[in-house]
Design an enzyme around this catalytic site. Structure first.
Site, PDB file in Angstrom:
ATOM      1  N   ASP A 128       0.850  -1.192   0.000  1.00 23.53           N
ATOM      2  CA  ASP A 128       0.000   0.000   0.000  1.00 23.53           C
ATOM      3  C   ASP A 128       0.886   1.243   0.000  1.00 23.53           C
ATOM      4  O   ASP A 128       1.477   1.593   1.010  1.00 23.53           O
ATOM      5  CB  ASP A 128      -0.893  -0.054   1.260  1.00 23.53           C
ATOM      6  CG  ASP A 128      -1.818   1.146   1.366  1.00 23.53           C
ATOM      7  OD1 ASP A 128      -1.854   1.962   0.416  1.00 23.53           O
ATOM      8  OD2 ASP A 128      -2.497   1.261   2.398  1.00 23.53           O
ATOM      9  N   ASN A 178      -0.072   4.450  -0.736  1.00 23.96           N
ATOM     10  CA  ASN A 178      -0.657   5.747  -0.353  1.00 23.96           C
ATOM     11  C   ASN A 178      -1.430   5.696   0.966  1.00 23.96           C
ATOM     12  O   ASN A 178      -2.108   6.643   1.341  1.00 23.96           O
ATOM     13  CB  ASN A 178      -1.562   6.290  -1.479  1.00 23.96           C
ATOM     14  CG  ASN A 178      -2.746   5.359  -1.753  1.00 23.96           C
ATOM     15  OD1 ASN A 178      -2.946   4.379  -1.027  1.00 23.96           O
ATOM     16  ND2 ASN A 178      -3.524   5.654  -2.780  1.00 23.96           N
ATOM     17  N   ASP A 231      -4.085   4.095   1.964  1.00 17.32           N
ATOM     18  CA  ASP A 231      -5.556   4.066   2.025  1.00 17.32           C
ATOM     19  C   ASP A 231      -6.098   2.694   2.435  1.00 17.32           C
ATOM     20  O   ASP A 231      -7.299   2.453   2.408  1.00 17.32           O
ATOM     21  CB  ASP A 231      -6.170   4.503   0.683  1.00 17.32           C
ATOM     22  CG  ASP A 231      -5.882   3.510  -0.440  1.00 17.32           C
ATOM     23  OD1 ASP A 231      -5.079   2.570  -0.224  1.00 17.32           O
ATOM     24  OD2 ASP A 231      -6.440   3.662  -1.542  1.00 17.32           O
ATOM     25  N   ASP A 246      -1.408  -0.869  -4.036  1.00 20.96           N
ATOM     26  CA  ASP A 246      -1.515  -0.073  -5.262  1.00 20.96           C
ATOM     27  C   ASP A 246      -0.208  -0.137  -6.052  1.00 20.96           C
ATOM     28  O   ASP A 246       0.782  -0.696  -5.598  1.00 20.96           O
ATOM     29  CB  ASP A 246      -1.880   1.382  -4.919  1.00 20.96           C
ATOM     30  CG  ASP A 246      -0.997   1.938  -3.814  1.00 20.96           C
ATOM     31  OD1 ASP A 246       0.230   1.781  -3.915  1.00 20.96           O
ATOM     32  OD2 ASP A 246      -1.539   2.493  -2.836  1.00 20.96           O
ATOM     33  N   ASP A 259      -4.017 -10.568 -15.936  1.00 18.63           N
ATOM     34  CA  ASP A 259      -5.017 -11.610 -15.751  1.00 18.63           C
ATOM     35  C   ASP A 259      -6.145 -11.348 -16.740  1.00 18.63           C
ATOM     36  O   ASP A 259      -6.727 -10.257 -16.736  1.00 18.63           O
ATOM     37  CB  ASP A 259      -5.556 -11.537 -14.310  1.00 18.63           C
ATOM     38  CG  ASP A 259      -5.848 -12.898 -13.731  1.00 18.63           C
ATOM     39  OD1 ASP A 259      -6.616 -13.642 -14.356  1.00 18.63           O
ATOM     40  OD2 ASP A 259      -5.324 -13.213 -12.639  1.00 18.63           O
ATOM     41  N   ASP A 294      -7.899 -16.729 -16.752  1.00 17.65           N
ATOM     42  CA  ASP A 294      -8.798 -17.251 -15.729  1.00 17.65           C
ATOM     43  C   ASP A 294      -9.807 -18.248 -16.321  1.00 17.65           C
ATOM     44  O   ASP A 294     -10.462 -17.943 -17.332  1.00 17.65           O
ATOM     45  CB  ASP A 294      -9.558 -16.066 -15.120  1.00 17.65           C
ATOM     46  CG  ASP A 294     -10.296 -16.413 -13.860  1.00 17.65           C
ATOM     47  OD1 ASP A 294      -9.646 -16.837 -12.895  1.00 17.65           O
ATOM     48  OD2 ASP A 294     -11.543 -16.264 -13.840  1.00 17.65           O
ATOM     49  N   HIS A 332      -3.516 -17.225  -5.254  1.00 22.62           N
ATOM     50  CA  HIS A 332      -4.464 -16.462  -4.437  1.00 22.62           C
ATOM     51  C   HIS A 332      -5.712 -17.258  -4.080  1.00 22.62           C
ATOM     52  O   HIS A 332      -6.571 -16.747  -3.375  1.00 22.62           O
ATOM     53  CB  HIS A 332      -4.864 -15.192  -5.200  1.00 22.62           C
ATOM     54  CG  HIS A 332      -5.592 -15.532  -6.463  1.00 22.62           C
ATOM     55  ND1 HIS A 332      -4.953 -16.110  -7.534  1.00 22.62           N
ATOM     56  CD2 HIS A 332      -6.895 -15.435  -6.807  1.00 22.62           C
ATOM     57  CE1 HIS A 332      -5.839 -16.341  -8.486  1.00 22.62           C
ATOM     58  NE2 HIS A 332      -7.032 -15.941  -8.074  1.00 22.62           N
ATOM     59  N   ASP A 333      -5.848 -18.476  -4.598  1.00 22.69           N
ATOM     60  CA  ASP A 333      -6.998 -19.326  -4.248  1.00 22.69           C
ATOM     61  C   ASP A 333      -6.595 -20.429  -3.262  1.00 22.69           C
ATOM     62  O   ASP A 333      -7.449 -21.213  -2.838  1.00 22.69           O
ATOM     63  CB  ASP A 333      -7.556 -20.031  -5.495  1.00 22.69           C
ATOM     64  CG  ASP A 333      -8.199 -19.072  -6.481  1.00 22.69           C
ATOM     65  OD1 ASP A 333      -8.690 -18.015  -6.055  1.00 22.69           O
ATOM     66  OD2 ASP A 333      -8.204 -19.400  -7.683  1.00 22.69           O
TER      67      ASP A 333
HETATM   68  O1  TEU Z   1     -10.558 -19.628  -9.999  1.00 22.49           O
HETATM   69  C1  TEU Z   1     -11.222 -20.739 -10.534  1.00 22.49           C
HETATM   70  C2  TEU Z   1     -11.840 -21.513  -9.479  1.00 22.49           C
HETATM   71  O2  TEU Z   1     -13.018 -21.523  -9.350  1.00 22.49           O
HETATM   72  C3  TEU Z   1     -11.016 -22.184  -8.520  1.00 22.49           C
HETATM   73  O3  TEU Z   1     -11.289 -21.608  -7.295  1.00 22.49           O
HETATM   74  C4  TEU Z   1     -11.316 -23.638  -8.518  1.00 22.49           C
HETATM   75  O4  TEU Z   1     -12.652 -23.891  -8.760  1.00 22.49           O
HETATM   76  C5  TEU Z   1     -11.004 -24.223  -7.190  1.00 22.49           C
HETATM   77  O5  TEU Z   1      -9.747 -23.779  -6.780  1.00 22.49           O
HETATM   78  C6  TEU Z   1     -11.033 -25.734  -7.234  1.00 22.49           C
HETATM   79  O6  TEU Z   1     -10.553 -26.229  -6.027  1.00 22.49           O
HETATM   80  C7  TEU Z   1     -10.500 -18.454 -10.716  1.00 22.49           C
HETATM   81  C8  TEU Z   1      -9.805 -17.415  -9.878  1.00 22.49           C
HETATM   82  O7  TEU Z   1      -8.489 -17.820  -9.629  1.00 22.49           O
HETATM   83  C9  TEU Z   1     -10.610 -17.171  -8.636  1.00 22.49           C
HETATM   84  O8  TEU Z   1      -9.977 -16.294  -7.749  1.00 22.49           O
HETATM   85  C10 TEU Z   1     -11.957 -16.627  -9.055  1.00 22.49           C
HETATM   86  O9  TEU Z   1     -12.806 -16.536  -7.950  1.00 22.49           O
HETATM   87  C11 TEU Z   1     -12.641 -17.514 -10.099  1.00 22.49           C
HETATM   88  O10 TEU Z   1     -11.752 -17.955 -11.114  1.00 22.49           O
HETATM   89  C12 TEU Z   1     -13.710 -16.719 -10.786  1.00 22.49           C
HETATM   90  O11 TEU Z   1     -13.132 -15.749 -11.599  1.00 22.49           O
END
Ligand code: TEU
Length: 530
Positions: free
Chosen positions: A23, A25, A27, A31, A100, A198, A314-315
């Site tokens: 971050d 700035n 907020d 960024d 992305d 994605d 990030h998932d």
């Molecule tokens: O993720 C695809 C997604 O749905 C995954 O979370 C997957 O289904 C899961 O990991 C299976 O275990 C992408 C992005 O990375 C995610 O952040 C988004 O939420 C999703 O697409 C929708 O855009």
């Protein structure tokens, strides 16, 4: 060596989740100003490409994966002019820019959808899938409910594979395909070098399949991908698909050198070995299964394809929390997992914070979470399993990868998502000052990789894998590397490495004289001239 491997195997990609990286700035949201101040940190780490998770205007129902304008930068991160100069600056430092591309769906606040839902006969009416009755019972991914949502305006249902605020684009409509191609061109013309795509295989669907396996890898996928990326002038644009439907069997067709569809695609099987029926439910994990799955992919792709080497995103929860040891052996397990993965033949992807060994945050109350998937899971699960639901969220929440990077021990007063409970302990400043710096190990590992063509292009051979440890070699006419990685228990080992030299060890081993036992999470890179 084919064109693909020559051009793209030297990439080392770092994934930035813009909201949580830095971050600049104050907020409370990351960024580009903050990001830019950390460019040297990334350059010194050994990174030569950055993938930004979505940084476009978005209502943020799914943290930017619900885009309301594909060709602009969200004002929270900066603006388009600033982004253009950032691209220049990154290029001058030898860092490529990967964006992305979320092409399966938009936000429901995107102009196309706002128009589309108004009537059945305007320019955008068929940009989305509208039906009079739901076509099937597909559940929406991550969000539980049906993929069909009723809209009063049109007295019809629209398809949303994810949240209802993320309507799916209708790729059978040529105009939609043209629009997305324009988006690709727009960013390529600005100097962008590649795209992480994605859920891209979901752009072709087969509604006649009753279970949701029909929602992806459909009959037109090859055609659409060719149309999108097949032009000669996009040959140098790197693409990596997030295509859950593209398995090893389909990989060659979709990601082969001559296919003109995608350059590569993630495979996640190896990082999901610890989960059961959903990402929130734990299952026993076997180290050998993790290594073997990666080896299978390396073997299947080694001649002429590109295998993305990935441990986190990030998932996904943090890899040290999954397969390592968060406490006593955090340094050893973080570095061993990196050694095992990034000496393989493929393209390293490093997720922000992985290089300092971040672990899952422990918050026992749902108010500390933001992710729509986690909140939905909690709200459903609390009804039947109130005793375990929080433990499951701590284990599986996507917020584990989304807590802000702690650059030092000071907790920010304001941040969009509660900072990590271990902010004061696991932060960049502490790591860099530590004798056992994970960042410095990564730096060393990536330097060895970049200086040794054998580790980038050389052959791969598995030597031995058990539940306790694994050894493989990378080899060409000049050198042979042995990569030795141990899991959690001490292990007796009977491999003659007496004529090898140690070039990296996470236990400070200088040589292999009398080498017969591996320590917990030990990793060694040894080399000999051929
Ligand atoms: O993720 C695809 C997604 O749905 C995954 O979370 C997957 O289904 C899961 O990991 C299976 O275990 C992408 C992005 O990375 C995610 O952040 C988004 O939420 C999703 O697409 C929708 O855009």
């Amino acid at each position: 060596m084919n064109y693909y491997q020559k051009e793209f195997l030297p990439l080392v990609v770092y994934q930035v989740y813009p909201k949580s990286f830095c971050d600049g700035n104050g907020d409370g949201v990351g960024d580009f100003k903050g990001f830019e101040s950390k460019l040297n940190y990334l350059k010194e780490l050994g990174v030569n490409a950055v993938w930004f998770s979505p940084c476009f205007p978005s209502p943020n129902v799914d943290n930017g994966y619900d885009i309301s304008d594909y060709c602009d930068i969200d004002s929270v991160y900066g603006n388009l002019e600033e982004f253009k100069s950032l691209i220049k600056k990154m290029h001058s430092m030898g860092i490529k820019v990967i964006l992305d591309l979320v092409a399966n769906h938009t936000s429901d606040k995107h102009k196309w959808f706002l128009e589309s839902k108004k009537s059945k006969d305007n320019k955008y009416s068929d940009y989305y899938y509208w039906v009079d009755e739901p076509l099937n019972d597909w559940p929406s991914h991550n969000f539980g409910t049906s993929v069909w949502e009723y809209s009063k305006e049109r007295n019809q249902y629209y398809l949303h594979s994810f949240a209802k605020e993320q309507p799916d684009l209708n790729w059978t409509n040529k105009e939609v395909r043209k629009e997305i191609k324009e988006v690709v061109k727009f960013w390529v013309n600005l100097g962008v070098d590649g795209f992480r795509c994605d859920v891209l295989d979901m752009i072709s669907k087969d509604f006649s399949i009753l279970d949701d396996s029909g929602n992806g890898n459909g009959p037109k996928l090859d055609e659409y991908l060719n149309e999108l990326f097949g032009d000669e002038n996009l040959k140098h644009v790197f693409t990596v698909g997030e295509c859950w439907g593209v398995n090893l069997e389909r990989y060659r067709k979709v990601c082969g050198e001559n296919s003109k569809e995608l350059k590569s695609s993630f495979s996640f099987g190896h990082i999901l070995k610890h989960i059961g029926e959903s990402r929130f439910i734990k299952k026993d994990f076997k180290f050998s299964e993790f290594a073997s799955e990666m080896y299978a992919w390396v073997n299947a792709t080694k001649e002429d394809l590109l295998y993305p080497l990935v441990l986190e995103n990030h998932d996904q929860p943090r890899i040290v929390s999954k397969y390592g040891d968060e406490n006593e052996y955090r340094y050893e397990s973080a570095t061993m997992l990196a050694t095992l993965t990034y000496c393989l033949k493929g393209i390293p992807f490093i997720f922000q914070g992985q290089e300092i060994g971040m672990v899952n945050a422990k918050y026992e109350d749902i108010s500390f979470y933001d992710d729509i998937e986690t909140i939905n899971y909690y709200n459903n699960r609390i009804k039947t399993n109130p005793e375990t639901v929080m433990e499951e969220c701590v284990f599986g929440s996507r917020d584990n990868g989304r807590r802000m990077i702690a650059w030092n021990g000071e907790k920010p007063k304001k941040f969009w998502l509660e900072p990590h409970n271990l902010h004061g302990k696991i932060n960049v400043e502490n790591d860099l000052n530590s004798e056992n710096s994970i960042y410095k190990y990564y730096q060393h590992l990536l330097k060895i990789r970049s200086e040794n063509q054998t580790l980038i292009h050389g052959d791969f051979n598995e030597i031995i894998t058990s539940d306790g440890f694994t050894v493989y070699e990378r080899k060409d006419k000049d050198k042979t590397f042995y990569i030795v990685c141990n899991y959690k228990n001490k292990t007796k080992i009977d491999i003659d490495l007496s004529n090898f030299e140690v070039i990296l060890s996470n236990y400070g081993r200088k040589n292999l004289k009398g080498f017969s036992e591996l320590k917990p999470y030990e990793a060694i890179i040894a080399v000999k001239q051929n």
